[in-house]
Design an enzyme around this catalytic site. Sequence first.
Site, PDB file in Angstrom:
ATOM      1  N   LYS A  45       1.492 -28.698  -7.552  1.00 47.24           N
ATOM      2  CA  LYS A  45       1.061 -27.554  -8.365  1.00 47.24           C
ATOM      3  C   LYS A  45       1.966 -26.383  -8.004  1.00 47.24           C
ATOM      4  CE  LYS A  45      -1.371 -24.675 -10.791  1.00 47.24           C
ATOM      5  NZ  LYS A  45      -1.365 -24.740 -12.265  1.00 47.24           N
ATOM      6  N   CYS A 131       6.579 -18.264 -16.085  1.00 43.23           N
ATOM      7  CA  CYS A 131       5.384 -17.628 -15.556  1.00 43.23           C
ATOM      8  C   CYS A 131       5.490 -16.130 -15.743  1.00 43.23           C
ATOM      9  CB  CYS A 131       5.302 -17.901 -14.055  1.00 43.23           C
ATOM     10  SG  CYS A 131       4.115 -19.147 -13.667  1.00 43.23           S
TER      11      CYS A 131
HETATM   12  C1  LIG Z   1      -3.713 -27.940 -16.696  1.00 44.95           C
HETATM   13  C2  LIG Z   1      -2.240 -27.642 -16.712  1.00 44.95           C
HETATM   14  C3  LIG Z   1      -1.709 -26.901 -15.673  1.00 44.95           C
HETATM   15  C4  LIG Z   1      -0.344 -26.647 -15.639  1.00 44.95           C
HETATM   16  N1  LIG Z   1       0.184 -25.959 -14.583  1.00 44.95           N
HETATM   17  C5  LIG Z   1       1.523 -25.805 -14.477  1.00 44.95           C
HETATM   18  C6  LIG Z   1       2.101 -25.248 -13.309  1.00 44.95           C
HETATM   19  O1  LIG Z   1       1.414 -24.871 -12.363  1.00 44.95           O
HETATM   20  N2  LIG Z   1       3.449 -25.133 -13.259  1.00 44.95           N
HETATM   21  C7  LIG Z   1       4.271 -25.554 -14.274  1.00 44.95           C
HETATM   22  O2  LIG Z   1       5.488 -25.435 -14.157  1.00 44.95           O
HETATM   23  N3  LIG Z   1       3.739 -26.115 -15.401  1.00 44.95           N
HETATM   24  C8  LIG Z   1       2.401 -26.256 -15.505  1.00 44.95           C
HETATM   25  N4  LIG Z   1       1.864 -26.874 -16.615  1.00 44.95           N
HETATM   26  C9  LIG Z   1       2.752 -27.330 -17.704  1.00 44.95           C
HETATM   27  C10 LIG Z   1       3.075 -28.812 -17.549  1.00 44.95           C
HETATM   28  O3  LIG Z   1       3.777 -29.041 -16.341  1.00 44.95           O
HETATM   29  C11 LIG Z   1       3.912 -29.324 -18.736  1.00 44.95           C
HETATM   30  O4  LIG Z   1       5.150 -28.636 -18.741  1.00 44.95           O
HETATM   31  C12 LIG Z   1       3.232 -29.136 -20.086  1.00 44.95           C
HETATM   32  O5  LIG Z   1       1.853 -29.421 -20.016  1.00 44.95           O
HETATM   33  C13 LIG Z   1       3.878 -30.014 -21.162  1.00 44.95           C
HETATM   34  O6  LIG Z   1       3.759 -31.375 -20.842  1.00 44.95           O
HETATM   35  P1  LIG Z   1       2.650 -32.350 -21.559  1.00 44.95           P
HETATM   36  O7  LIG Z   1       2.917 -32.276 -23.033  1.00 44.95           O
HETATM   37  O8  LIG Z   1       2.914 -33.695 -20.966  1.00 44.95           O
HETATM   38  O9  LIG Z   1       1.331 -31.808 -21.196  1.00 44.95           O
HETATM   39  C14 LIG Z   1       0.495 -27.121 -16.681  1.00 44.95           C
HETATM   40  C15 LIG Z   1      -0.065 -27.851 -17.731  1.00 44.95           C
HETATM   41  C16 LIG Z   1      -1.413 -28.133 -17.763  1.00 44.95           C
HETATM   42  C17 LIG Z   1      -1.975 -28.937 -18.901  1.00 44.95           C
END
Ligand SMILES: Cc1cc2nc3c(=O)[nH]c(=O)nc-3n(C[C@H](O)[C@H](O)[C@H](O)COP(=O)(O)O)c2cc1C
Length: 311
Positions: A45, A131
């Site tokens: 995370k 962020c």
């Molecule tokens: C619940 C949740 C928490 C996330 N937290 C972070 C994070 O802490 N840092 C980060 O770089 N991306 C974070 N993301 C983004 C994911 O790493 C990813 O880039 C994004 O969800 C797209 O991928 P997916 O289509 O497979 O979900 C988060 C996504 C979700 C759904």
Amino acid sequence: MTTTKTKIAGFDFDNCLMNAAGVACMTVEELEEVKNSAAGTFVTKTATLDFRQGNPEPRYQDVPLGSINSMGLPNNGLDYYLDYLLELQESEPNRTFFLSLVGMSPEETHTILQKVQASDFKGITELNLSCPNVPGKPQIAYDFETTEKILSEVFAYFTNPLGIKLPPYFDIVHFDQAAAIFNKYPLKFVNCVNSIGNGLYIKDESVVIRPKNGFGGIGGQYIKPTALANVHAFYQRLKPEIQIIGTGGVLTGRDAFEHILCGASMVQVGTTLHKEGVVAFERITAELKAIMEEKGYESLEDFRGKLKYID
Ligand SMILES: Cc1cc2nc3c(=O)[nH]c(=O)nc-3n(C[C@H](O)[C@H](O)[C@H](O)COP(=O)(O)O)c2cc1C
């Protein structure tokens, strides 16, 4: 023998699939589960210097074509993840893992990176540039001046392998401008993409998450075309030393195949992992291998970046 082995920053990974930051990586127990699955590695995370509670719940919602979230960066603080990674370096010396981090201000980002640099951590660091940084300004990577300033300051002291997690861009000029900045620095990779920011999902007459009156980052099926475009745009523009990690909309082996075809050397799974659990890695790997076998590809190198255009 068909293999999905890959390399990032010179490190070897048995499989090109891993979790996306923020999913299945908040606690050591979750990270152990990913580590012991078919995934090639894990990323933590995104850690800030100190523990953060994050936003009030409900702050994540599965929706039919993906997910929406406004987590507010809940995490256990840098030391929690760094201590675990340092232990793993002793117990699993042949594997490499990723540490995701960002400060809540540029100063905090430098404090965190200096701590990592001063530690014995030998793995890979992912700086989350998608962020919020300063109130009233967009997230870091949408502010090219701040992005360049942070990178130039970071590389004055940071010599460990470092990559950046990027939000999606939607304009060709932005791909050009961002790539021109990244090409100036010894980055090991860019990770495309973070969630598509500030979507709104409505059920009946209401939003589905509490923070920000329902606005949240979108993941899953909705975002694959945008993710693929970002992977390929940076693959075309970045110097070859900067690898691409593809993230966004990976539900199946076919999705992972497309990310690699666009230029990805590693593929991350977020929403699907949240919905399905770590068994998703075994399934997606088997599906990817079946596609490779059907096409006669033995390794990712056989098709990475080889997207065909129509003349
Ligand atoms: C619940 C949740 C928490 C996330 N937290 C972070 C994070 O802490 N840092 C980060 O770089 N991306 C974070 N993301 C983004 C994911 O790493 C990813 O880039 C994004 O969800 C797209 O991928 P997916 O289509 O497979 O979900 C988060 C996504 C979700 C759904």
